[in-house]
Design a protein around this motif. Sequence first.
Motif, PDB file in Angstrom:
ATOM      1  N   THR A   2     -24.086 -50.538 -10.847  1.00  0.00           N
ATOM      2  CA  THR A   2     -23.150 -51.540 -10.355  1.00  0.00           C
ATOM      3  C   THR A   2     -22.231 -50.926  -9.321  1.00  0.00           C
ATOM      4  OG1 THR A   2     -21.534 -51.107 -12.077  1.00  0.00           O
ATOM      5  CG2 THR A   2     -23.154 -52.819 -12.537  1.00  0.00           C
ATOM      6  N   GLY A   3     -21.938 -51.720  -8.298  1.00  0.00           N
ATOM      7  CA  GLY A   3     -21.009 -51.285  -7.264  1.00  0.00           C
ATOM      8  C   GLY A   3     -19.727 -52.072  -7.393  1.00  0.00           C
ATOM      9  N   PRO A   4     -18.798 -51.868  -6.483  1.00  0.00           N
ATOM     10  CA  PRO A   4     -17.514 -52.570  -6.561  1.00  0.00           C
ATOM     11  C   PRO A   4     -17.661 -54.081  -6.516  1.00  0.00           C
ATOM     12  CG  PRO A   4     -17.516 -50.966  -4.758  1.00  0.00           C
ATOM     13  CD  PRO A   4     -18.867 -50.966  -5.378  1.00  0.00           C
ATOM     14  N   ALA A   5     -18.645 -54.574  -5.773  1.00  0.00           N
ATOM     15  CA  ALA A   5     -18.804 -56.022  -5.626  1.00  0.00           C
ATOM     16  C   ALA A   5     -19.307 -56.667  -6.912  1.00  0.00           C
ATOM     17  CB  ALA A   5     -19.748 -56.339  -4.471  1.00  0.00           C
ATOM     18  N   THR A   6     -20.042 -55.939  -7.735  1.00  0.00           N
ATOM     19  CA  THR A   6     -20.578 -56.511  -8.960  1.00  0.00           C
ATOM     20  C   THR A   6     -19.750 -56.153 -10.188  1.00  0.00           C
ATOM     21  OG1 THR A   6     -22.081 -54.649  -9.226  1.00  0.00           O
ATOM     22  CG2 THR A   6     -22.941 -56.596  -8.083  1.00  0.00           C
ATOM     23  N   ALA A   7     -18.865 -55.183 -10.071  1.00  0.00           N
ATOM     24  CA  ALA A   7     -18.076 -54.744 -11.218  1.00  0.00           C
ATOM     25  C   ALA A   7     -16.938 -55.701 -11.540  1.00  0.00           C
ATOM     26  CB  ALA A   7     -17.524 -53.341 -10.968  1.00  0.00           C
ATOM     27  N   THR A   8     -16.469 -56.449 -10.550  1.00  0.00           N
ATOM     28  CA  THR A   8     -15.339 -57.342 -10.729  1.00  0.00           C
ATOM     29  C   THR A   8     -15.657 -58.705 -10.143  1.00  0.00           C
ATOM     30  OG1 THR A   8     -13.827 -55.471 -10.516  1.00  0.00           O
ATOM     31  CG2 THR A   8     -12.882 -57.647 -10.223  1.00  0.00           C
ATOM     32  N   ASP A   9     -15.352 -59.755 -10.896  1.00  0.00           N
ATOM     33  CA  ASP A   9     -15.533 -61.108 -10.389  1.00  0.00           C
ATOM     34  C   ASP A   9     -14.183 -61.615  -9.895  1.00  0.00           C
ATOM     35  OD1 ASP A   9     -16.277 -63.687  -9.786  1.00  0.00           O
ATOM     36  OD2 ASP A   9     -16.507 -64.314 -11.877  1.00  0.00           O
ATOM     37  N   LEU A  10     -14.084 -61.830  -8.601  1.00  0.00           N
ATOM     38  CA  LEU A  10     -12.841 -62.300  -7.993  1.00  0.00           C
ATOM     39  C   LEU A  10     -12.937 -63.757  -7.544  1.00  0.00           C
ATOM     40  CD1 LEU A  10     -11.924 -59.141  -5.883  1.00  0.00           C
ATOM     41  CD2 LEU A  10     -10.990 -59.845  -8.099  1.00  0.00           C
ATOM     42  N   THR A  11     -13.893 -64.477  -8.085  1.00  0.00           N
ATOM     43  CA  THR A  11     -14.053 -65.885  -7.727  1.00  0.00           C
ATOM     44  C   THR A  11     -12.759 -66.640  -7.996  1.00  0.00           C
ATOM     45  OG1 THR A  11     -16.397 -65.774  -8.276  1.00  0.00           O
ATOM     46  CG2 THR A  11     -15.410 -67.965  -8.144  1.00  0.00           C
ATOM     47  N   GLY A  12     -12.323 -67.407  -6.994  1.00  0.00           N
ATOM     48  CA  GLY A  12     -11.110 -68.195  -7.132  1.00  0.00           C
ATOM     49  C   GLY A  12      -9.838 -67.453  -6.774  1.00  0.00           C
ATOM     50  N   GLN A  13      -9.958 -66.167  -6.472  1.00  0.00           N
ATOM     51  CA  GLN A  13      -8.791 -65.361  -6.109  1.00  0.00           C
ATOM     52  C   GLN A  13      -8.666 -65.280  -4.586  1.00  0.00           C
ATOM     53  OE1 GLN A  13      -6.673 -64.050  -8.543  1.00  0.00           O
ATOM     54  NE2 GLN A  13      -7.991 -65.371  -9.775  1.00  0.00           N
ATOM     55  N   VAL A  14      -7.447 -65.110  -4.094  1.00  0.00           N
ATOM     56  CA  VAL A  14      -7.196 -64.904  -2.671  1.00  0.00           C
ATOM     57  C   VAL A  14      -6.636 -63.500  -2.502  1.00  0.00           C
ATOM     58  CG1 VAL A  14      -5.908 -65.677  -0.645  1.00  0.00           C
ATOM     59  CG2 VAL A  14      -6.744 -67.357  -2.307  1.00  0.00           C
ATOM     60  N   VAL A  15      -7.211 -62.757  -1.570  1.00  0.00           N
ATOM     61  CA  VAL A  15      -6.823 -61.374  -1.342  1.00  0.00           C
ATOM     62  C   VAL A  15      -6.414 -61.208   0.117  1.00  0.00           C
ATOM     63  CG1 VAL A  15      -7.619 -58.978  -1.426  1.00  0.00           C
ATOM     64  CG2 VAL A  15      -8.491 -60.626  -3.082  1.00  0.00           C
ATOM     65  N   LEU A  16      -5.336 -60.471   0.369  1.00  0.00           N
ATOM     66  CA  LEU A  16      -4.872 -60.163   1.717  1.00  0.00           C
ATOM     67  C   LEU A  16      -5.261 -58.733   2.054  1.00  0.00           C
ATOM     68  CD1 LEU A  16      -3.081 -60.816   4.230  1.00  0.00           C
ATOM     69  CD2 LEU A  16      -1.196 -59.815   2.932  1.00  0.00           C
ATOM     70  N   VAL A  17      -5.961 -58.559   3.180  1.00  0.00           N
ATOM     71  CA  VAL A  17      -6.343 -57.226   3.630  1.00  0.00           C
ATOM     72  C   VAL A  17      -5.662 -56.973   4.964  1.00  0.00           C
ATOM     73  CG1 VAL A  17      -8.234 -55.725   4.361  1.00  0.00           C
ATOM     74  CG2 VAL A  17      -8.570 -57.311   2.458  1.00  0.00           C
ATOM     75  N   THR A  18      -4.794 -55.961   5.015  1.00  0.00           N
ATOM     76  CA  THR A  18      -4.181 -55.552   6.276  1.00  0.00           C
ATOM     77  C   THR A  18      -5.038 -54.456   6.893  1.00  0.00           C
ATOM     78  OG1 THR A  18      -2.774 -53.892   5.222  1.00  0.00           O
ATOM     79  CG2 THR A  18      -1.870 -56.109   5.440  1.00  0.00           C
ATOM     80  N   GLY A  19      -5.018 -54.368   8.196  1.00  0.00           N
ATOM     81  CA  GLY A  19      -5.854 -53.375   8.871  1.00  0.00           C
ATOM     82  C   GLY A  19      -7.314 -53.759   8.858  1.00  0.00           C
ATOM     83  N   ALA A  20      -7.592 -55.047   8.763  1.00  0.00           N
ATOM     84  CA  ALA A  20      -8.966 -55.525   8.625  1.00  0.00           C
ATOM     85  C   ALA A  20      -9.797 -55.368   9.886  1.00  0.00           C
ATOM     86  CB  ALA A  20      -8.963 -56.991   8.186  1.00  0.00           C
ATOM     87  N   ALA A  21      -9.168 -55.095  11.026  1.00  0.00           N
ATOM     88  CA  ALA A  21      -9.910 -54.939  12.275  1.00  0.00           C
ATOM     89  C   ALA A  21     -10.598 -53.580  12.369  1.00  0.00           C
ATOM     90  CB  ALA A  21      -8.976 -55.140  13.473  1.00  0.00           C
ATOM     91  N   GLY A  22     -10.206 -52.640  11.526  1.00  0.00           N
ATOM     92  CA  GLY A  22     -10.804 -51.303  11.544  1.00  0.00           C
ATOM     93  C   GLY A  22     -11.954 -51.175  10.565  1.00  0.00           C
ATOM     94  N   GLY A  23     -12.584 -50.035  10.551  1.00  0.00           N
ATOM     95  CA  GLY A  23     -13.765 -49.808   9.722  1.00  0.00           C
ATOM     96  C   GLY A  23     -13.519 -49.937   8.226  1.00  0.00           C
ATOM     97  N   PHE A  24     -12.498 -49.257   7.706  1.00  0.00           N
ATOM     98  CA  PHE A  24     -12.216 -49.330   6.274  1.00  0.00           C
ATOM     99  C   PHE A  24     -11.770 -50.732   5.870  1.00  0.00           C
ATOM    100  CE2 PHE A  24     -11.512 -44.672   6.774  1.00  0.00           C
ATOM    101  CZ  PHE A  24     -12.510 -44.264   5.908  1.00  0.00           C
ATOM    102  N   GLY A  25     -10.922 -51.348   6.689  1.00  0.00           N
ATOM    103  CA  GLY A  25     -10.451 -52.699   6.392  1.00  0.00           C
ATOM    104  C   GLY A  25     -11.575 -53.713   6.410  1.00  0.00           C
ATOM    105  N   ALA A  26     -12.461 -53.613   7.394  1.00  0.00           N
ATOM    106  CA  ALA A  26     -13.595 -54.537   7.476  1.00  0.00           C
ATOM    107  C   ALA A  26     -14.514 -54.376   6.266  1.00  0.00           C
ATOM    108  CB  ALA A  26     -14.366 -54.318   8.768  1.00  0.00           C
ATOM    109  N   ARG A  27     -14.708 -53.146   5.829  1.00  0.00           N
ATOM    110  CA  ARG A  27     -15.543 -52.905   4.637  1.00  0.00           C
ATOM    111  C   ARG A  27     -14.865 -53.481   3.393  1.00  0.00           C
ATOM    112  NH1 ARG A  27     -19.936 -53.000   1.877  1.00  0.00           N
ATOM    113  NH2 ARG A  27     -20.184 -51.298   0.410  1.00  0.00           N
TER     114      ARG A  27
END
Length: 69
Positions: A2-27
């Motif tokens: 399992t990876g990070p995407a399958t380890a946690t179910d975030l359905t229905g949640q809203v997340v704010l990502v700052t620095g999303a234009a860069g490589g780490f943020g986009a990932r």
Amino acid sequence: MTGPATATDLTGQVVLVTGAAGGFGARAVQVLHEAGASVVAIGRRPDPLRDLASRFERVLADPCDITDE
């Protein structure tokens, strides 16, 4: 395995990502989206943010500089 995407179910949640234009943020946006979250992606460069928003259906991208009040 399992990876990070399958380890946690975030359905229905809203997340704010700052620095999303860069490589780490986009990932981070990608992983959180794959986990089911709706993502608000912010960063200073509009072009990479537009690209993110066009690739994922639950991503709202908004260019801004969080260091500028």
